[in-house]
Design an enzyme around this catalytic site. Structure first.
Site, PDB file in Angstrom:
ATOM      1  N   ASP A  79       0.840  -1.199   0.000  1.00  0.00           N
ATOM      2  CA  ASP A  79       0.000   0.000   0.000  1.00  0.00           C
ATOM      3  C   ASP A  79       0.872   1.244   0.000  1.00  0.00           C
ATOM      4  O   ASP A  79       2.073   1.189   0.304  1.00  0.00           O
ATOM      5  CB  ASP A  79      -0.937  -0.006   1.204  1.00  0.00           C
ATOM      6  CG  ASP A  79      -0.195   0.156   2.530  1.00  0.00           C
ATOM      7  OD1 ASP A  79       0.828  -0.539   2.722  1.00  0.00           O
ATOM      8  OD2 ASP A  79      -0.632   0.963   3.377  1.00  0.00           O
ATOM      9  N   ASP A 115       8.715   3.652  -1.617  1.00  0.00           N
ATOM     10  CA  ASP A 115       8.061   3.249  -0.373  1.00  0.00           C
ATOM     11  C   ASP A 115       6.673   2.680  -0.657  1.00  0.00           C
ATOM     12  O   ASP A 115       5.713   3.426  -0.764  1.00  0.00           O
ATOM     13  CB  ASP A 115       7.973   4.465   0.547  1.00  0.00           C
ATOM     14  CG  ASP A 115       7.393   4.172   1.907  1.00  0.00           C
ATOM     15  OD1 ASP A 115       7.357   2.996   2.285  1.00  0.00           O
ATOM     16  OD2 ASP A 115       6.974   5.125   2.581  1.00  0.00           O
ATOM     17  N   GLU A 155       0.203  -0.702   5.837  1.00  0.00           N
ATOM     18  CA  GLU A 155       1.264  -0.101   6.653  1.00  0.00           C
ATOM     19  C   GLU A 155       1.121   1.409   6.688  1.00  0.00           C
ATOM     20  O   GLU A 155       1.356   2.035   7.730  1.00  0.00           O
ATOM     21  CB  GLU A 155       2.627  -0.501   6.101  1.00  0.00           C
ATOM     22  CG  GLU A 155       3.796  -0.195   7.039  1.00  0.00           C
ATOM     23  CD  GLU A 155       4.330   1.218   6.926  1.00  0.00           C
ATOM     24  OE1 GLU A 155       5.034   1.669   7.849  1.00  0.00           O
ATOM     25  OE2 GLU A 155       4.046   1.883   5.909  1.00  0.00           O
ATOM     26  N   GLU A 156       0.734   2.010   5.565  1.00  0.00           N
ATOM     27  CA  GLU A 156       0.623   3.468   5.515  1.00  0.00           C
ATOM     28  C   GLU A 156      -0.619   3.992   6.236  1.00  0.00           C
ATOM     29  O   GLU A 156      -0.817   5.196   6.344  1.00  0.00           O
ATOM     30  CB  GLU A 156       0.608   3.942   4.061  1.00  0.00           C
ATOM     31  CG  GLU A 156       1.857   3.593   3.258  1.00  0.00           C
ATOM     32  CD  GLU A 156       3.112   4.321   3.727  1.00  0.00           C
ATOM     33  OE1 GLU A 156       3.078   4.971   4.792  1.00  0.00           O
ATOM     34  OE2 GLU A 156       4.131   4.235   3.019  1.00  0.00           O
ATOM     35  N   HIS A 205       6.517   9.643   0.832  1.00  0.00           N
ATOM     36  CA  HIS A 205       5.333  10.341   1.347  1.00  0.00           C
ATOM     37  C   HIS A 205       5.161  11.718   0.725  1.00  0.00           C
ATOM     38  O   HIS A 205       4.136  12.364   0.977  1.00  0.00           O
ATOM     39  CB  HIS A 205       5.356  10.492   2.873  1.00  0.00           C
ATOM     40  CG  HIS A 205       5.307   9.195   3.615  1.00  0.00           C
ATOM     41  ND1 HIS A 205       4.955   9.113   4.945  1.00  0.00           N
ATOM     42  CD2 HIS A 205       5.554   7.919   3.242  1.00  0.00           C
ATOM     43  CE1 HIS A 205       4.997   7.855   5.352  1.00  0.00           C
ATOM     44  NE2 HIS A 205       5.370   7.107   4.321  1.00  0.00           N
TER      45      HIS A 205
END
Length: 478
Positions: free
Chosen positions: A110, A141, A176-177, A441
């Site tokens: 994710d 990421d 996870e995010e 991010h």
């Protein structure tokens, strides 16, 4: 039973075919990565969960295509305290044979929301190569972490044959995010399939594009929504401003109380910790962060201490009238998202209590405050006493051509504390495919393709050396 170790010449001879396999497959590996990046697998509630499910199926197809696992499934676990299921994760497993260890490979498929397209130089979910970097949300990421695992297993199967002895479990998470809300339940639900001697978490950073890193310290986190109210309805700012406190004014004053004059955290009860760190200059900080000329770093002490082992508080979002929609009124209510990073060694619950006590003690003008949507994650310090750490450091050195740096990370990977709790005998290695300019991010997130190649090679070397390791590894002392 005594565990044998590879000699340097033997390792070098074995490395040659692994290196050739990784390099030959690299174009296909990058193509697979690009296909994953094109899937907008944002796991946040406001985004389409079907795209996360699509991403999980795509990852599962890649893992199945390796033809080395007894089972590859897409599965979910429940979110504790709710009737909801977490986002889909990919789980694969093959048992060890002939005294070899088992390694668990973790990454997540994710991604963070992309933000505004205007802030990107290319479309967020259309992978684009510029120079030596691949741009796109999730390119670094952590879909590159997913592909590092896939590519390293592929290289092992090609050089050792698909019937190799090493035990491997793969866990590719889908949330996870968004706080890994079902992570602990997933570990319990799949404890036997995930049990391993060594756990490789491919979700961290490298020192620079030429120097690998092993992460040995991670800050924890405490995040929540803070809502400040002073009025039961909006009022005319010209008529009542100067006598009636509005919510924005109270919020600004309250948030300012969190910081000392030098910008460091001024909350009693939040602790710091000494963590050894290499030299790091203000010039390097400016280069990596884009700190503007004239703007100065905040805090005190060595720069890396501020980033790795001191607390930090960031206001990451605010709900208030926009500038374009501003009217001449006193705002009755304002909400902010407050994100706190806590130093290794401090329990997250203790840090939250300190933050809540501070905010309630510093509320100005009799305002009403509410704290909700609380999320916490524990900090982490690596136990580097086990046999797997020097094995990993050697694999990194041989893949990168220079020894790795032990680093702390200012960010958080809260679920590692769950791994330690459920698998206390496992040795945890936190690695990664990012570099200081990956901008995870953020807009224009990217993956340095040279870093990616070396990260894949290091993991492939590690898997190959684990596969050639005989005997039953002794559990690390704890």
């Amino acid at each position: 039973m005594t565990v044998t170790r590879d000699t340097a010449p033997e390792a070098a001879n074995a490395d040659a075919p692994v290196r050739a396999a990784v390099e030959a497959a690299l174009p296909a590996t990058i193509a697979d990565l690009c296909a994953l990046v094109r899937i907008p697998s944002v796991s946040w509630d406001a985004f389409d969960p079907a795209r996360v499910a699509e991403s999980a199926e795509a990852v599962a197809a890649l893992v199945r295509g390796l033809d080395v696992f007894d089972e590859v499934v897409v599965t979910r676990s429940g979110i504790p305290g709710t009737a909801e299921l977490g986002q889909p994760a990919v789980l694969a497993h093959r048992p060890a044979r002939n005294g070899r260890p088992t390694v668990l490979l973790y990454a997540h498929h994710d991604v963070q929301p992309p933000g505004q397209d205007i802030d990107w130089e290319s479309t967020p979910f259309e992978p684009t190569v510029r120079g030596d970097r691949l741009y796109g949300r999730g390119a670094a990421d952590d879909k590159a972490g997913v592909m590092a695992h896939v590519a390293s297993i592929r290289a092992l199967a090609e050089t050792a044959g698909p019937d190799f002895d090493l035990g491997i479990a793969v866990f590719i998470e889908g949330e996870e995010e968004f706080g890994s809300r079902s992570f602990a339940a997933f570990l319990e639900d799949n404890r036997e399939s995930l049990r391993a001697d060594v756990i490789v978490v491919a979700d961290s950073n490298n020192w620079d594009v030429d120097t690998p890193a092993l992460t040995v310290a991670l800050r924890g986190n405490v995040t929540f929504r803070l809502t400040v109210r002073t009025l039961d309805h909006a009022s005319h700012s010209g008529m009542y401003g100067g006598a009636v406190p509005d919510a924005m004014m109270a919020t600004v004053r309250l948030l300012a109380s969190l910081y000392a004059e030098d910008g460091s955290v001024a909350v009693d009860g939040l602790t710091s910790r000494d963590v050894p760190a290499p030299e790091y200059t203000e010039e390097q900080l400016r280069l990596e962060t884009g700190l503007l000329d004239g703007a100065t770093p905040i805090g005190h002490g060595p720069l890396l201490s501020r980033l790795w082992s001191q607390p930090a508080i960031t206001i990451t979002g605010i709900d208030a009238p926009s500038v374009a929609n501003a009217s001449n009124t006193l705002s009755p209510v304002v909400s902010v998202r407050l994100s706190t990073r806590i130093a290794p060694g401090q329990p997250a619950a203790e840090a939250f209590q300190a933050l809540e006590a501070h905010l309630r003690a510093h509320v100005p003008y009799g305002a009403s405050i509410e704290i909700d949507d609380v999320d916490t994650g524990e900090a982490f310090l690596v136990d580097d006493s086990g046999w797997a750490v020097p094995l990993a450091l050697g694999a990194m050195t041989d893949a990168w051509g220079k020894p790795p740096v032990n680093v702390g990370i200012g960010g958080s990977i809260p679920f590692i504390s769950d791994l330690v709790r459920v698998f206390p005998e496992a040795q945890i290695l936190v690695t990664g495919v990012e570099d200081p300019d990956s901008r995870a991010h953020s807009p224009n997130e990217s993956l340095h393709l040279g870093v990616f190649k070396r990260a894949v090679l290091a993991e492939a070397f590690l898997l190959d050396r684990l596969n050639r390791r005989t005997g039953t590894p002794a559990a690390p002392a704890r």
